[in-house]
Design a protein around this motif. Structure first.
Motif, mmCIF file in Angstrom:
data_model
loop_
_atom_site.group_PDB
_atom_site.id
_atom_site.type_symbol
_atom_site.label_atom_id
_atom_site.label_comp_id
_atom_site.label_asym_id
_atom_site.label_seq_id
_atom_site.Cartn_x
_atom_site.Cartn_y
_atom_site.Cartn_z
ATOM 1 N N ARG A 149 72.244 48.977 -91.461
ATOM 2 C CA ARG A 149 71.121 48.580 -90.609
ATOM 3 C C ARG A 149 71.279 47.125 -90.191
ATOM 4 O O ARG A 149 71.802 46.315 -90.936
ATOM 5 C CB ARG A 149 69.796 48.792 -91.316
ATOM 6 C CG ARG A 149 69.502 50.265 -91.525
ATOM 7 C CD ARG A 149 68.223 50.461 -92.309
ATOM 8 N NE ARG A 149 67.937 51.866 -92.440
ATOM 9 C CZ ARG A 149 66.970 52.489 -91.783
ATOM 10 N NH1 ARG A 149 66.214 51.825 -90.941
ATOM 11 N NH2 ARG A 149 66.765 53.773 -91.954
ATOM 12 N N ASN A 173 65.867 38.369 -88.523
ATOM 13 C CA ASN A 173 64.805 37.599 -89.164
ATOM 14 C C ASN A 173 64.235 36.574 -88.197
ATOM 15 O O ASN A 173 64.921 36.126 -87.280
ATOM 16 C CB ASN A 173 65.354 36.877 -90.405
ATOM 17 C CG ASN A 173 65.801 37.852 -91.464
ATOM 18 O OD1 ASN A 173 65.068 38.741 -91.859
ATOM 19 N ND2 ASN A 173 67.028 37.698 -91.920
ATOM 20 N N ILE A 177 69.654 43.610 -89.417
ATOM 21 C CA ILE A 177 68.476 42.866 -89.846
ATOM 22 C C ILE A 177 68.341 41.609 -88.988
ATOM 23 O O ILE A 177 69.254 40.789 -88.918
ATOM 24 C CB ILE A 177 68.573 42.465 -91.336
ATOM 25 C CG1 ILE A 177 68.901 43.685 -92.210
ATOM 26 C CG2 ILE A 177 67.298 41.756 -91.785
ATOM 27 C CD1 ILE A 177 67.885 44.799 -92.156
ATOM 28 N N ILE A 216 68.279 50.237 -86.348
ATOM 29 C CA ILE A 216 69.400 51.158 -86.463
ATOM 30 C C ILE A 216 70.098 51.125 -85.110
ATOM 31 O O ILE A 216 69.452 51.327 -84.075
ATOM 32 C CB ILE A 216 68.941 52.592 -86.797
ATOM 33 C CG1 ILE A 216 68.243 52.618 -88.152
ATOM 34 C CG2 ILE A 216 70.122 53.560 -86.771
ATOM 35 C CD1 ILE A 216 67.605 53.949 -88.496
ATOM 36 N N SER A 254 59.040 44.056 -91.805
ATOM 37 C CA SER A 254 58.413 43.568 -93.025
ATOM 38 C C SER A 254 58.015 42.117 -92.822
ATOM 39 O O SER A 254 58.657 41.378 -92.077
ATOM 40 C CB SER A 254 59.351 43.715 -94.224
ATOM 41 O OG SER A 254 60.516 42.952 -94.041
ATOM 42 N N SER A 284 60.935 40.183 -90.885
ATOM 43 C CA SER A 284 62.270 40.772 -90.852
ATOM 44 C C SER A 284 62.167 42.114 -90.141
ATOM 45 O O SER A 284 61.369 42.965 -90.524
ATOM 46 C CB SER A 284 62.779 40.956 -92.282
ATOM 47 O OG SER A 284 64.082 41.472 -92.276
ATOM 48 N N ALA A 285 62.965 42.265 -89.081
ATOM 49 C CA ALA A 285 62.989 43.528 -88.337
ATOM 50 C C ALA A 285 64.240 44.295 -88.729
ATOM 51 O O ALA A 285 65.322 43.734 -88.845
ATOM 52 C CB ALA A 285 62.971 43.260 -86.839
ATOM 53 N N ASP A 286 64.074 45.570 -88.911
ATOM 54 C CA ASP A 286 65.134 46.472 -89.349
ATOM 55 C C ASP A 286 65.476 47.385 -88.170
ATOM 56 O O ASP A 286 64.597 48.095 -87.663
ATOM 57 C CB ASP A 286 64.587 47.274 -90.534
ATOM 58 C CG ASP A 286 65.590 48.181 -91.178
ATOM 59 O OD1 ASP A 286 66.754 48.203 -90.756
ATOM 60 O OD2 ASP A 286 65.204 48.893 -92.127
ATOM 61 N N GLU A 323 72.230 40.000 -89.603
ATOM 62 C CA GLU A 323 72.902 40.593 -90.755
ATOM 63 C C GLU A 323 73.069 42.095 -90.564
ATOM 64 O O GLU A 323 72.275 42.729 -89.875
ATOM 65 C CB GLU A 323 72.068 40.363 -92.014
ATOM 66 C CG GLU A 323 71.828 38.910 -92.344
ATOM 67 C CD GLU A 323 70.853 38.749 -93.502
ATOM 68 O OE1 GLU A 323 70.880 39.570 -94.444
ATOM 69 O OE2 GLU A 323 70.049 37.804 -93.445
ATOM 70 N N ASN A 375 73.134 45.133 -93.200
ATOM 71 C CA ASN A 375 72.977 45.380 -94.632
ATOM 72 C C ASN A 375 73.936 46.483 -95.089
ATOM 73 O O ASN A 375 74.590 47.121 -94.267
ATOM 74 C CB ASN A 375 71.507 45.660 -94.981
ATOM 75 C CG ASN A 375 71.026 47.035 -94.570
ATOM 76 O OD1 ASN A 375 71.790 47.912 -94.166
ATOM 77 N ND2 ASN A 375 69.727 47.240 -94.686
ATOM 78 N N ASP A 430 62.921 49.983 -86.137
ATOM 79 C CA ASP A 430 62.892 51.037 -87.148
ATOM 80 C C ASP A 430 62.134 50.640 -88.405
ATOM 81 O O ASP A 430 61.773 51.494 -89.202
ATOM 82 C CB ASP A 430 64.322 51.458 -87.493
ATOM 83 C CG ASP A 430 65.031 52.022 -86.273
ATOM 84 O OD1 ASP A 430 64.644 53.115 -85.824
ATOM 85 O OD2 ASP A 430 65.932 51.352 -85.737
ATOM 86 N N GLY A 431 61.904 49.361 -88.574
ATOM 87 C CA GLY A 431 61.133 48.877 -89.712
ATOM 88 C C GLY A 431 60.803 47.415 -89.518
ATOM 89 O O GLY A 431 61.536 46.686 -88.851
#
Length: 156
Positions: free
Chosen positions: A80, A84, A82, A101, A111, A97-99, A74, A76, A108-109
């Motif tokens: 960014r 999963n 995403i 850039i 969760s 879920s990896a974020d 995805e 967003n 970068d993130g």
């Protein structure tokens, strides 16, 4: 009369030309979106090993046996990417879920639910009593608690 007919034809050409222009512009947007999606998908493939590495670094108890990524990537509203996935063949309980850039070349993130985070907890920073109280609160069901202790290597 001929003048009116000529005026109608001219107006018709102008309107049709504008309509055709909008159709062309809309198809350009669609092509651009597809190319952005394709770029995101290619970048995600490149970054999957880094996502795995990130998860493994967090996994101080060697809980992770398998990491599976979902096919859908995805983008967003913030632009960014995403990615999963889930851990140990359990998409309902151990998802993440990896974020990303685009072109940052790092995760970068990240969760994940509390259940995953608990399996990454370094209990050496807590007293035995704090640890036991937390685990009993987080896992009131005896079977879940025993599974958690197995997952962090404290129960065989």
């Amino acid at each position: 009369m001929r003048f009116k007919l000529l005026a109608y034809v001219i107006v018709l050409f102008i309107v049709m030309g504008g309509f055709t222009y909008k159709i062309v512009k809309m198809s350009d947007v669609t092509n651009k979106e597809k190319s952005e999606q394709e770029k995101a998908e290619e970048y995600a493939v490149k970054m999957k090993p880094k996502i795995k590495e990130h998860l493994k670094e967090e996994d101080i108890h060697n809980f992770i046996k398998t990491i599976t990524f979902e096919d859908k990537i995805e983008i967003n509203p913030m632009g960014r990417i995403i990615v999963n996935g889930y851990i140990n063949d359990n998409p309902d309980k151990f998802y993440f879920s990896a974020d990303l850039i685009y072109d940052s070349n790092k995760v970068d993130g990240m969760s994940y639910p509390e259940d995953v985070g608990n399996r990454f907890t370094d209990w050496s920073e807590y007293s035995k009593k704090e640890k036991e109280e937390y685990i009993k609160t987080a896992y009131p069901d005896k079977k879940e608690r025993e599974q958690y202790l197995r997952d962090i290597g404290e129960l065989k």
